[in-house]
Enzyme design. Structure first.
Site, PDB file in Angstrom:
ATOM      1  N   ASP A  68       0.840  -1.187   0.000  1.00 54.40           N
ATOM      2  CA  ASP A  68       0.000   0.000   0.000  1.00 54.40           C
ATOM      3  C   ASP A  68       0.883   1.248   0.000  1.00 54.40           C
ATOM      4  O   ASP A  68       1.873   1.325   0.747  1.00 54.40           O
ATOM      5  CB  ASP A  68      -0.887  -0.028   1.250  1.00 54.40           C
TER       6      ASP A  68
ATOM      7  N   GLU B 207       1.715   0.256  -5.001  1.00 51.81           N
ATOM      8  CA  GLU B 207       1.226   1.538  -5.494  1.00 51.81           C
ATOM      9  C   GLU B 207       2.402   2.517  -5.538  1.00 51.81           C
ATOM     10  O   GLU B 207       2.925   2.902  -4.494  1.00 51.81           O
ATOM     11  CB  GLU B 207       0.150   2.095  -4.564  1.00 51.81           C
TER      12      GLU B 207
END
Length: 712
Positions: A410, A439
């Site tokens: 994340d 990400e």
């Protein structure tokens, strides 16, 4: 502290630098001294005076280096101000002096358990513990090593002993859980010592070493939330919303439509990516139906979340049931990727990190305020040695103990390149085929741009795949309804069309984003933002639903047949809706639940999805790096690409395609495409599988459709 109407505080910012912060200037510069527990006085010299917001800052210097084993006070005008830990913990010298590479946490054997915790700034430390058969907490003093590790060994079998650390930092005693705790009591009130073999489910092989041989481009990732997939009233699952719910076989709707595990294994996907399953803070584990959350608010990084277990009060249960889920998915041919969140914590002030070593594990600005690139109030500092160690320790633990197949990071752009490469090196030494993705958004954190693990650093991070927002935005348009539309919306802007070749190539190449297409995670929908069905409803409010679904199926074709790694959000195949909610992270089951009735009603579209997956998996030209992609000339509003796979000894098989033609129509009118007859066979047309030879010189491409042709 207030002295003579002046609010004053003192911070240790370096080994000889002390910062005095006051709310207004001293009328007369006082005589300042430093005093320790032994009442030894050291004069302080004011080097400079600065202003920050409404505060006055005095930078003072001590002649003698400060020893972190001692407590200190700053004295002036016969008053004594406690010296607090400041930015000294963020200096290179601190990192170098106190780095410790030994094992931390509760190190268990049946004969004894050793408790180890890192806190170089603590003046004293105790472990507070309650053995399994006791109702009373006991305390034991801990001793400090030169590197700032506090430890104590308790004799006897301490399996299931509850414990906390009681630490004296910044002149006060505070209690904290163990950041390395392998399990916790309900809601993480106490850490728990665990004899890990006791948590192994039936059929678990502790000595087995997972080795994944599948290449990334042979993979199809399916993202799901543990609770979402089984909580629906007609899921047919007994343990709804639990780890075990996803292990149940033979579950069906009331009409006999396969659900849960049976549904997943029939899709043809290769990887299940689970939204966070490490302990998080926003759901009361004792009443798990009273709130909902995706889980991006981590508290205990080594312990599973208890709200997904059938008994959150049992520290073994949450581990055993998560292992059962992972093992069951793998036994059914599905690899497991965990979504991990190391970029921030739920509440910084309450985290073990901040209680044990205030200010070390997080990034701060020049004024000493927490940096907030994550948008949730704090950014962890992966570049610091003990935070880096923590991340690597957590990852290797989840891989070795839970035998997972990969990790999705994340907000990976918050982390630094060096840490991520070290993590990849370590994990690949355990499993060379581990799947790593993240990400790579460039967020405003206190780290040099070239050191961020962002999309722009992808070529420095060859082991990682990245969520490709350029793919997403050119296919479906901006994630924001008022933003630019994409190809599937009918946008015929030349810039969109010029990018579609990069879309199909996975943005790979010497002058592009990635080294190889396997670094591109191709997606048009994920848990974040609107579902594609909802976004199309907003962007095309005057179209009927049938037309909008045709647009969505175009996006699906790009996702599955572009070079790179296809990524599917659970329910995308059956037009999942969240009733227009843009950010459903804490919305109820009525919004987030996977709707099995809806899925059942779109069974034809689900079958079409399965057929597309089957074609991608069985035809090497869709995932081999040697495939050559070239544009095929089509009329305005259309898009065409030819794929060619040079024949090799391995692929000399009549069932393998040497050429494929992918045709896309973004308009609401049919398009006629000049084509060579008798060379091509139609595989997909009008969202149906067919194997029909093309006998015309022109191919009629239906409105808002995708066609796939091939030759052998």
């Amino acid at each position: 502290m207030k002295v003579d109407h002046i609010s004053i505080s003192a911070y240790l910012d370096d080994f000889s630098m002390i910062t005095i912060v006051v709310n207004k200037p001293f009328p007369i510069i006082p005589s300042l001294s430093l005093v320790d527990d032994k009442k030894v006085l050291q004069p302080l010299t004011i080097d400079k005076q600065e202003y920050y917001d409404d505060l006055v800052i005095y930078k003072c210097r001590s002649r003698i280096p400060i020893d972190l084993k001692n407590r200190y006070w700053v004295t002036f005008n016969e008053s004594r101000i406690p010296l607090m830990i400041g930015s000294i913990v963020r200096t290179a010298k601190f990192d170098s002096l106190y780095y410790d590479d030994t094992s931390l946490g509760a190190i268990y054997t049946p004969e004894r358990t050793t408790f180890k915790v890192w806190s170089p700034v603590a003046f004293a430390m105790k472990v507070k513990y309650k053995p399994r058969q006791s109702d009373t907490f006991l305390e034991q003093k801990m001793s400090r090593t030169e590197n700032g590790v506090w430890q104590v060994t308790l004799e006897g079998d301490h399996h299931l002993t509850e414990y906390l650390f009681v630490v004296n930092v910044n002149h006060e005693w505070v209690e904290t859980t163990d950041p390395y705790a392998k399990s916790v009591t309900a809601n993480g009130i106490h850490s728990v010592v665990i004899h890990l073999p006791e948590t192994d489910p039936e059929g678990w092989n502790r000595s087995e070493k997972k080795i994944n041989l599948r290449s990334k481009t042979d993979s199809i990732i399916y993202e799901l939330h543990v609770r979402d997939l089984t909580i629906h009233s007609d899921s047919g699952v007994v343990n709804k919303g639990k780890y075990l719910g996803l292990t149940e076989r033979g579950t069906k709707t009331s009409n006999g439509f396969h659900t849960g595990l049976d549904y997943l294994k029939r899709l043809g996907i290769t990887h299940v990516q689970l939204l966070p399953v490490a302990d998080f803070g926003s759901v009361d584990e004792t009443t798990p139906d009273s709130a909902y959350n995706w889980g991006y608010d981590p508290v205990q990084f080594f312990s599973p979340e208890g709200s997904y277990s059938t008994d959150p009060y049992d520290p073994i249960c949450r581990i055993k049931e998560l292992k059962t889920l992972i093992h069951t998915l793998q036994q059914n041919g599905l690899s497991v990727i965990l979504d991990v969140v190391y970029n921030h914590v739920y509440k910084r002030e309450e985290s073990p990190f901040e209680k044990l070593v205030p200010g070390y594990y997080f990034r701060f600005d020049e004024g000493g305020k927490p940096v907030n690139g994550t948008g949730v109030g704090n950014d962890t500092a992966s570049e610091r040695k003990m935070m880096r160690k923590f991340i690597l320790d957590a990852l290797t633990y989840w891989m070795s103990e839970y035998k997972v197949d990969g990790f999705r990071f994340d907000l990976m752009g918050i982390h630094d390149v060096e840490t991520m490469n070290l993590a990849a090196e370590k994990l690949k030494s355990l499993n060379p085929g581990v799947f790593l993705l993240g990400e790579g958004w460039d967020l405003n954190t206190n780290l040099e741009p070239e050191n961020k693990a962002t999309l722009s650093s992808a070529k420095k991070l060859p082991s990682y795949s990245f969520f490709n927002d350029a793919f997403r935005d050119h296919v479906k348009g901006s994630i924001f309804p008022d933003g630019q539309s994409g190809f599937i919306n009918g946008n015929q802007d030349a810039r969109i069309k010029s990018h579609m070749k990069q879309v199909m190539r996975g943005y790979a190449g010497q002058h592009d984003t990635f080294l190889k297409a396997e670094q591109s995670i191709n997606y048009s929908e994920c848990h974040d933002n609107h579902t594609l069905f909802d976004l199309l409803s907003i962007r095309h409010p005057f179209e009927d639903e049938f037309t909008r679904r045709k647009r969505q199926q175009l996006a699906l074709a790009f996702t599955l047949f572009a070079q790179g790694v296809p990524f599917i959000h659970a329910g995308q195949e059956c037009f999942r809706t969240k009733n227009g909610a843009e950010n459903s992270y804490n919305l109820p089951d009525s919004i987030n639940a996977f709707d099995w009735k809806r899925c059942e009603s779109f069974y034809k579209e689900v079958d079409y999805f399965k057929q597309l997956i089957r074609i991608r998996k069985t035809q090497p030209l869709f995932h081999e790096s040697s495939t050559v992609l070239s544009e095929w000339k089509v009329p305005e509003g259309g898009l065409g690409f030819e794929l060619n796979l040079p024949t090799t000894d391995i692929k000399e098989d009549a069932s393998f395609w040497t050429n494929a033609l992918l045709l896309f129509n973004q308009t609401t009118k049919q398009i006629f495409i000049p084509i060579e007859e008798k060379r091509w066979t139609i595989a997909i047309e009008g969202e149906k599988v067919c194997h029909r030879a093309l006998n015309e010189e022109q191919y009629r491409l239906k409105p808002l459709s995708f066609s796939l042709l091939y030759s052998v």
